[in-house]
Motif scaffolding. Structure first.
Motif, PDB file in Angstrom:
ATOM      1  N   ALA A 110       0.068 -12.377  -7.604  1.00 21.38           N
ATOM      2  CA  ALA A 110       1.124 -11.870  -8.479  1.00 21.38           C
ATOM      3  C   ALA A 110       2.007 -10.859  -7.783  1.00 21.38           C
ATOM      4  N   SER A 111       1.465 -10.197  -6.758  1.00 22.38           N
ATOM      5  CA  SER A 111       2.228  -9.162  -6.061  1.00 22.38           C
ATOM      6  C   SER A 111       1.774  -9.065  -4.614  1.00 22.38           C
ATOM      7  N   VAL A 112       2.719  -8.922  -3.702  1.00 22.62           N
ATOM      8  CA  VAL A 112       2.420  -8.714  -2.281  1.00 22.62           C
ATOM      9  C   VAL A 112       3.290  -7.569  -1.777  1.00 22.62           C
ATOM     10  N   GLU A 113       2.652  -6.596  -1.163  1.00 22.84           N
ATOM     11  CA  GLU A 113       3.357  -5.459  -0.578  1.00 22.84           C
ATOM     12  C   GLU A 113       2.993  -5.353   0.895  1.00 22.84           C
ATOM     13  N   VAL A 114       3.897  -4.798   1.688  1.00 22.85           N
ATOM     14  CA  VAL A 114       3.626  -4.549   3.101  1.00 22.85           C
ATOM     15  C   VAL A 114       3.658  -3.052   3.339  1.00 22.85           C
ATOM     16  N   CYS A 120       3.975   5.247   7.199  1.00 28.00           N
ATOM     17  CA  CYS A 120       3.241   5.192   5.931  1.00 28.00           C
ATOM     18  C   CYS A 120       4.149   4.792   4.757  1.00 28.00           C
ATOM     19  N   SER A 121       5.079   3.894   4.998  1.00 26.03           N
ATOM     20  CA  SER A 121       5.971   3.437   3.926  1.00 26.03           C
ATOM     21  C   SER A 121       5.479   2.097   3.386  1.00 26.03           C
ATOM     22  N   LYS A 122       5.663   1.867   2.099  1.00 23.92           N
ATOM     23  CA  LYS A 122       5.220   0.643   1.437  1.00 23.92           C
ATOM     24  C   LYS A 122       6.419  -0.028   0.782  1.00 23.92           C
ATOM     25  N   TRP A 123       6.485  -1.370   0.938  1.00 20.96           N
ATOM     26  CA  TRP A 123       7.640  -2.114   0.453  1.00 20.96           C
ATOM     27  C   TRP A 123       7.175  -3.343  -0.329  1.00 20.96           C
ATOM     28  N   GLN A 124       7.813  -3.574  -1.463  1.00 19.88           N
ATOM     29  CA  GLN A 124       7.524  -4.762  -2.269  1.00 19.88           C
ATOM     30  C   GLN A 124       8.193  -5.973  -1.617  1.00 19.88           C
ATOM     31  N   MET A 125       7.454  -7.088  -1.520  1.00 24.96           N
ATOM     32  CA  MET A 125       7.988  -8.300  -0.906  1.00 24.96           C
ATOM     33  C   MET A 125       8.442  -9.275  -1.987  1.00 24.96           C
ATOM     34  N   ASN A 126       9.344 -10.184  -1.606  1.00 27.26           N
ATOM     35  CA  ASN A 126       9.880 -11.183  -2.523  1.00 27.26           C
ATOM     36  C   ASN A 126       9.301 -12.553  -2.208  1.00 27.26           C
TER      37      ASN A 126
END
Length: 583
Positions: A110-114, A120-126
């Motif tokens: 349902a969700s994948v983040e990198v 130490c930054s987190k980003w939502q993937m499409n």
């Protein structure tokens, strides 16, 4: 006129840029990096014809190109890594961070983040139409560079098979300008290669004949010269001692080296590769907490090149190269004066290498230290050889991530590693000499000569120096006969290897096929040494070495030249990339 209007327009545009608000920039781990970036930008801007080249090379973005990002020009280097990472199982898109589910039947998350570990930054993937999850690297606002990262798949840590892995993390090199450069060049391939990589004693690609030396003389280079003197034969025509002064120039003569012919660099990149890779370092492969697994296993990916003396006599160098070991033997040319007794240094050197390779391949890899394995291979070669001659010998073995080497004489090795500013020499062997140009060497002489000189001193494999060093993926090993190091200075060697792209960096960029073939490195070094050896006015390392011993040897040293170059790459036998969630 028109110039004033253009100047006025430029000033208005600059004023408008200054009035534009700058977006917040991310914190940098290295406080000094912005200072370095600004300094480099000012230097480039002050020289108009260099500014564009520098900015394109390092991926810098000027305000005129990207007024909205406000990012520093250079990325801060990552720490030097301590391990290796395996190659990815799929192609890597340098412009995107990609995660894909395993197999068509895998449940879609349902969700994948990198998570980028550097800041130490987190980003939502499409999610794409094909089911892959991706993020355009340009959308992160991060600077070009080598990054390590991992994925959170529905909150569970995971790796992606689309990127190389370094321990519990993925790794990739993100730099649009560098990627475009590699794709547009890919390394020039030589038009003709006559030295087959599988031929251990092949001849090299012929070079254009340079101007003959105005003054030449032979040089003694073995204890066999002394043997000849004891036999009453004196010195051979090839080994007369030099005069006190060459051409009246004296030891203070300063020679100017001509640039190497461009064809020497066929198969390599141009010199700007070093600048384009400035600040990029391979990532460290960190083990999990409490992980007692052994260090990553590596293997050699070798290539070789050999060039015989211009005199047309038989080349007396020999070598072997495989995934687990390397070797070089330099047969002593002055033994030719005993040919009537069945002495042949070329055959002896070949015999030594064949026996050493067989011994190294059959020796146990875990019962004895790796340097002892190399020394034992030299001992077996000395004891089991059936031919007569004299030769130096150098044998290297690789076990896991450790190399061991046994070296007798003036052949040797170098271990090089890519740092923030290019390749540098980590370790190298020290030559063994009895006196000026008289190296340690193995010698096997026929009974008639042994009976005549029963007390003649000889060197043995046990006299070899042994070395043990830890290596990493991406390191470059050079093994060579003295024809290389006597004719090329260290900075000349580095200038050539800096034109090469290691398989490790090529994998990070997603362009594994663009890695530099080690045979091209070996050929380039050997041919560069050949050019210097035929330069009648060159001040080569042998010239400086001779001056220390009271000899003024102007010009290069004509000799057989052998170079073996080997990248350190992962030994993938029995290994697999971990791509599922890690506890």
């Amino acid at each position: 006129g028109e110039g004033e209007v253009a100047s006025k327009g430029a000033k208005e545009e600059a004023s408008h840029r200054k009035s534009m608000p700058s977006p917040p920039r991310k914190e940098r781990l290295d406080d000094d990096a912005p200072k370095l970036s600004n300094f480099r930008h000012k230097r480039c801007s002050s020289v108009p014809h260099l500014a564009g080249f520098m900015e394109d090379a390092v991926g810098a973005r000027t305000p005129a190109q990207r007024p909205e990002d406000g990012l520093p020009l250079l990325c801060s280097p990552l720490k030097t890594r301590s391990g290796a990472f395996p190659s990815p199982t799929g192609a890597s898109d340098n412009g995107r961070v990609v995660w894909a589910p395993l197999g068509a039947a895998a449940e879609c998350p349902a969700s994948v983040e990198v998570v980028f570990e550097t800041n130490c930054s987190k980003w939502q993937m499409n999610q794409d139409v094909g089911g892959e999850w991706s993020l355009n690297f340009a959308d992160t606002g991060l600077e070009p560079g080598v990054y390590t990262f991992f994925f959170l798949v529905d909150g569970q840590r995971a790796l992606s098979p689309r990127h190389a892995s370094a321990g519990r993390r993925n790794a990739a090199l993100f730099s649009g300008p560098l990627l475009r450069y590699l794709e547009s060049r890919g390394g020039k391939q030589p038009d003709a290669i006559t030295n087959s990589p599988s031929a251990k004693w092949g001849r090299a690609l012929s070079m254009a004949e340079p101007t003959p030396k105005a003054t030449t003389f032979a040089r003694p280079h073995s204890i066999s010269h002394n043997l000849a003197a004891m036999a009453g034969g004196g010195s051979s025509d090839e080994e007369d001692l030099p005069g006190d002064n060459i051409g009246g120039l004296g030891p203070t003569f300063k020679a100017k080296h001509e640039p190497f012919p461009e064809e020497i660099h066929d198969g390599l990149y141009d010199p700007s590769l070093r600048l384009r890779l400035h600040g990029f370092i391979l990532p460290a492969a960190e083990a999990c907490a409490g992980d007692a697994s052994p260090a990553p296993r590596l293997r050699f990916r070798p290539g070789s090149w050999r060039i015989g003396k211009p005199s047309g006599l038989e080349c007396e160098d020999a070598y072997f190269a495989n995934e687990g070991g390397l070797g070089v033997a330099d047969g002593v040319g002055s033994m030719v004066q005993f040919a009537r007794f069945g002495v042949n240094s070329a055959a002896y050197a070949t015999d030594l290498m064949e026996i050493a390779e067989t011994s190294l391949s059959s020796s146990p890899s875990c019962d004895v230290p790796v340097e002892q394995r190399a020394l034992d291979a030299c001992r077996d070669a000395e004891e089991k050889s059936s031919t007569y001659g004299a030769s130096t010998i150098s044998v290297m073995a690789l076990e896991g991530n450790t190399i061991g080497c046994a070296n007798l004489g003036d052949s040797g090795f170098m271990i090089l590693r890519k740092g923030p500013s290019g390749m540098s020499i980590l370790h190298k062997s020290v030559e063994q000499q009895h006196s000026w140009n008289c190296p340690y060497q193995l010698m096997r002489i026929p009974p008639v000569l042994k009976a005549k000189f029963p007390n003649f001193p000889q060197d043995h494999a046990a006299d070899s120096d042994t070395y043990r060093h830890e290596v990493e993926e991406g390191d470059l090993v050079l093994m060579f006969s003295d024809g290389l190091k006597d004719n090329l200075h260290t900075h000349e060697i580095l200038s050539i290897v800096d034109r090469s792209l290691s398989p490790a960096f090529a994998t990070l960029a997603g362009l594994s096929s663009h890695a530099t073939d080690p045979e091209n490195i070996a050929r380039s070094l050997a041919q560069a040494a050949q050019v210097r050896s035929r330069d009648p006015r060159a001040r080569v390392p042998f010239t400086l070495y001779s001056l220390e011993h009271g000899y003024d040897c102007l010009g290069g040293k004509e000799d057989d030249i052998t170079v073996v170059a080997a990248w350190l790459v992962p030994d993938t036998n029995g290994m697999a990339i971990t791509i599922e969630g890690l506890e």
